[in-house]
Design an enzyme around this catalytic site. Sequence first.
Site, PDB file in Angstrom:
ATOM      1  N   ASP A 123       0.866  -1.181   0.000  1.00 30.78           N
ATOM      2  CA  ASP A 123       0.000   0.000   0.000  1.00 30.78           C
ATOM      3  C   ASP A 123       0.899   1.226   0.000  1.00 30.78           C
ATOM      4  O   ASP A 123       1.966   1.229   0.617  1.00 30.78           O
ATOM      5  CB  ASP A 123      -0.901   0.019   1.239  1.00 30.78           C
ATOM      6  CG  ASP A 123      -2.010  -1.018   1.169  1.00 30.78           C
ATOM      7  OD1 ASP A 123      -2.426  -1.375   0.055  1.00 30.78           O
ATOM      8  OD2 ASP A 123      -2.468  -1.460   2.234  1.00 30.78           O
ATOM      9  N   ASP A 168      -6.845  -1.390  -4.718  1.00 27.18           N
ATOM     10  CA  ASP A 168      -7.873  -1.034  -3.737  1.00 27.18           C
ATOM     11  C   ASP A 168      -8.794   0.060  -4.280  1.00 27.18           C
ATOM     12  O   ASP A 168     -10.012   0.011  -4.078  1.00 27.18           O
ATOM     13  CB  ASP A 168      -7.233  -0.535  -2.436  1.00 27.18           C
ATOM     14  CG  ASP A 168      -6.393  -1.590  -1.735  1.00 27.18           C
ATOM     15  OD1 ASP A 168      -6.643  -2.792  -1.948  1.00 27.18           O
ATOM     16  OD2 ASP A 168      -5.487  -1.192  -0.979  1.00 27.18           O
TER      17      ASP A 168
END
Length: 170
Positions: free
Chosen positions: A125, A143
């Site tokens: 991330d 995401d």
Amino acid sequence: MNFSQISKYHWTWLVLILAIVFIDQQSKLFVVERFNLYDRYTLTAFLDFTRLHNTGAAFSLFASDSGWQRWPLVLISAGVGATLIGWLIRNAFRATMTLNLSLALIAGGAIGNLVDRLSQGYVVDFILFHIGQWYYPAFNIADACITIGLILYLIENFRSKKQVENSAKD
């Protein structure tokens, strides 16, 4: 339907899924090559790039657990990706473009994160949105695609229910 019966229209959605996976993986590679874990680079007053490793699910749910979550999350991601690709191949002609787009975004995002889980055991991330001292959980391109896909899916579902209700009134 066999592989030779996949039409040009179906290929549009499959290519979009592959493009999402490619862009997601390339963006993560960019971050991994340029950032050490937890490094942070400020882009704007509300947006930073950072490098985090998420062993959990969305919003780092289960990330602090002992590692049991890896294989269930792999199975879920693989199942979602395969199911949505299968659905698109079988039903894309009968569905709206918004529904097809939503499912392609979700499938591409699920597969993008699946690649990370299989190859590394965690998802990279790197997008960190914040306002003052409030921070949204870090996320990545996969995401974002899943989130946008879910929003489009809900909009399409709401729209189609409204159409059914309106046609029932007529």
